[in-house]
Design an enzyme around this catalytic site. Sequence first.
Site, PDB file in Angstrom:
ATOM      1  NE  ARG A 164      -4.136  -1.725   0.253  1.00 22.20           N
ATOM      2  CZ  ARG A 164      -4.217  -3.014  -0.097  1.00 22.20           C
ATOM      3  NH1 ARG A 164      -3.179  -3.615  -0.661  1.00 22.20           N
ATOM      4  NH2 ARG A 164      -5.342  -3.686   0.070  1.00 22.20           N
ATOM      5  CB  SER A 237      -8.866  -1.607   3.688  1.00 20.38           C
ATOM      6  OG  SER A 237      -9.101  -2.915   3.275  1.00 20.38           O
ATOM      7  CD  GLU A 333      -5.914   1.042   1.800  1.00 16.48           C
ATOM      8  OE1 GLU A 333      -6.715   1.584   1.021  1.00 16.48           O
ATOM      9  OE2 GLU A 333      -5.857  -0.183   1.985  1.00 16.48           O
TER      10      GLU A 333
HETATM   11  N1  EPU Z   1     -10.457 -10.489  10.028  1.00 17.99           N
HETATM   12  C1  EPU Z   1     -11.147 -10.481  11.223  1.00 17.99           C
HETATM   13  N2  EPU Z   1     -12.154  -9.574  11.365  1.00 17.99           N
HETATM   14  C2  EPU Z   1     -12.528  -8.731  10.376  1.00 17.99           C
HETATM   15  C3  EPU Z   1     -11.807  -8.718   9.162  1.00 17.99           C
HETATM   16  C4  EPU Z   1     -10.766  -9.623   9.010  1.00 17.99           C
HETATM   17  O1  EPU Z   1     -10.873 -11.249  12.130  1.00 17.99           O
HETATM   18  O2  EPU Z   1     -13.462  -7.970  10.575  1.00 17.99           O
HETATM   19  C5  EPU Z   1      -9.403 -11.488   9.839  1.00 17.99           C
HETATM   20  C6  EPU Z   1      -9.857 -12.522   8.826  1.00 17.99           C
HETATM   21  O3  EPU Z   1     -10.570 -13.547   9.422  1.00 17.99           O
HETATM   22  C7  EPU Z   1      -8.577 -12.988   8.215  1.00 17.99           C
HETATM   23  C8  EPU Z   1      -7.668 -11.787   8.322  1.00 17.99           C
HETATM   24  O4  EPU Z   1      -8.263 -10.895   9.259  1.00 17.99           O
HETATM   25  O5  EPU Z   1      -8.028 -14.040   8.948  1.00 17.99           O
HETATM   26  C9  EPU Z   1      -7.500 -11.106   6.990  1.00 17.99           C
HETATM   27  O6  EPU Z   1      -8.766 -10.714   6.516  1.00 17.99           O
HETATM   28  P1  EPU Z   1      -9.111 -10.538   4.967  1.00 17.99           P
HETATM   29  O7  EPU Z   1      -8.691 -11.746   4.232  1.00 17.99           O
HETATM   30  O8  EPU Z   1     -10.524 -10.114   4.864  1.00 17.99           O
HETATM   31  O9  EPU Z   1      -8.145  -9.414   4.481  1.00 17.99           O
HETATM   32  P2  EPU Z   1      -7.702  -8.034   5.146  1.00 17.99           P
HETATM   33  O10 EPU Z   1      -6.295  -8.159   5.564  1.00 17.99           O
HETATM   34  O11 EPU Z   1      -8.688  -7.620   6.169  1.00 17.99           O
HETATM   35  C10 EPU Z   1      -6.739  -7.111   2.914  1.00 17.99           C
HETATM   36  C11 EPU Z   1      -6.834  -5.871   2.089  1.00 17.99           C
HETATM   37  C12 EPU Z   1      -8.123  -5.860   1.283  1.00 17.99           C
HETATM   38  C13 EPU Z   1      -8.151  -7.094   0.400  1.00 17.99           C
HETATM   39  C14 EPU Z   1      -8.040  -8.336   1.284  1.00 17.99           C
HETATM   40  C15 EPU Z   1      -7.968  -9.619   0.512  1.00 17.99           C
HETATM   41  C16 EPU Z   1      -5.584  -4.214   3.336  1.00 17.99           C
HETATM   42  C17 EPU Z   1      -5.637  -2.968   4.127  1.00 17.99           C
HETATM   43  N3  EPU Z   1      -6.755  -4.693   2.936  1.00 17.99           N
HETATM   44  O12 EPU Z   1      -7.784  -7.061   3.876  1.00 17.99           O
HETATM   45  O13 EPU Z   1      -8.100  -4.721   0.452  1.00 17.99           O
HETATM   46  O14 EPU Z   1      -9.338  -7.158  -0.368  1.00 17.99           O
HETATM   47  O15 EPU Z   1      -6.818  -8.252   2.081  1.00 17.99           O
HETATM   48  O16 EPU Z   1      -6.699  -9.826   0.012  1.00 17.99           O
HETATM   49  O17 EPU Z   1      -4.498  -4.732   3.070  1.00 17.99           O
HETATM   50  C18 EPU Z   1      -8.783  -2.457   0.261  1.00 17.99           C
HETATM   51  O18 EPU Z   1      -7.594  -2.169   0.250  1.00 17.99           O
HETATM   52  O19 EPU Z   1      -9.684  -1.594   0.166  1.00 17.99           O
HETATM   53  C19 EPU Z   1      -9.171  -3.847   0.416  1.00 17.99           C
HETATM   54  C20 EPU Z   1     -10.434  -4.225   0.534  1.00 17.99           C
END
Ligand code: EPU
Length: 337
Positions: A164, A237, A333
């Site tokens: 990012r 995000s 972000e």
């Molecule tokens: N999780 C929770 N609670 C939540 C959300 C997530 O416990 O409310 C846990 C999930 O269970 C999982 C871990 O956190 O084990 C990661 O969650 P997720 O796969 O949903 O991905 P993220 O890290 O929350 C990132 C990106 C997203 C992207 C997803 C999928 C960032 C800031 N965000 O989210 O990007 O779609 O990975 O790869 O890196 C964006 O940038 O707008 C965006 C949506």
Amino acid sequence: MLIQENIELSKYNSFGCKATASYFCTVKRKDEIDEAISWCTHQNKPYLLLGGGSNILFTKDFKGLIIKMEIKGIKLLKETPSEVLISVGAGENWHLLVKYCVQKGWGGIENLSLIPGTVGAAPIQNIGAYGVEAKDSIQAITAFDTHTNKWVVLQNKDCHFDYRNSLFKQEKNRYIITEVQFSLQKQPTLHTDYGAIREVLHNKQIKQASIEDISNAIIEIRTAKLPDPLVLGNAGSFFKNPTVSIEQYNQLKQSHTDLIAFPISDTQYKLAAGWLIEQAGWKGKKKGPVGCYEKQALVIVNYAQASGKEIFDFSEEIIQSVQSQFGIQLEREVNIV
Ligand code: EPU
């Protein structure tokens, strides 16, 4: 080039927040960039470049010139039996580009399906999802350098891409990206490591996935988990996943055995900010017109005409609460104006 005055910005940002731009123009050709920047220099006004408005929060009016990027076009620069090199106008819609490439059978960006925003914004925060980042396919970038008033072509390695992050974020407002070159593969390596993708493919009994299958799976996952900005104002995000040292990770893991984190190097871990926010009790919580999305705690939602200031204040409360509970400082972000 027409410069309009006092333009209301709610339809130009995916949060749908009200704010006024003192001046506003759209650019469809490169030479209009020179014109817009020279206007700002002569009028002594700041400028702000706007793509799809899907990663920005207006907390106040903007007293300068908003330059809305609308340079379009997809050009095939080079084709070999194994790859293609394309040049894409910064004002093209990101998801439409992904769809176009998927339909052509060009792989590399299919995991980035359905990400809102424009092509020119993709390199700035190096958009990423489901194991792939924009930097993996970006070859070069054409931009206007407002410090030297010259057009430059930056190769991938010059762009300092990181999670990012990029040169364009570090040197905020210096470069105006007009074209992005992508190198895409005709026999691509598919990225299906992400659990949710494997699950969708398994449920559909797809054994030999195509890039179209991956794109469809991602569209399904995102649609189920993330709010549609056309229905509920949001910018995806709101926070980045924070990076911590292995020592800090070990310490946290002792007191929170269910902590969700991923090693990113021998010395660092990335923590799931969504998990931290959820544990701090914010998931699904609303305060007046603002809320933390019930299916993904990283997303802040404008439920009912919240102002940018209300959304910002809500995000500040989340930051402070995570800080006091875990000693972790979340970073936004989304770009704050
Ligand atoms: N999780 C929770 N609670 C939540 C959300 C997530 O416990 O409310 C846990 C999930 O269970 C999982 C871990 O956190 O084990 C990661 O969650 P997720 O796969 O949903 O991905 P993220 O890290 O929350 C990132 C990106 C997203 C992207 C997803 C999928 C960032 C800031 N965000 O989210 O990007 O779609 O990975 O790869 O890196 C964006 O940038 O707008 C965006 C949506």
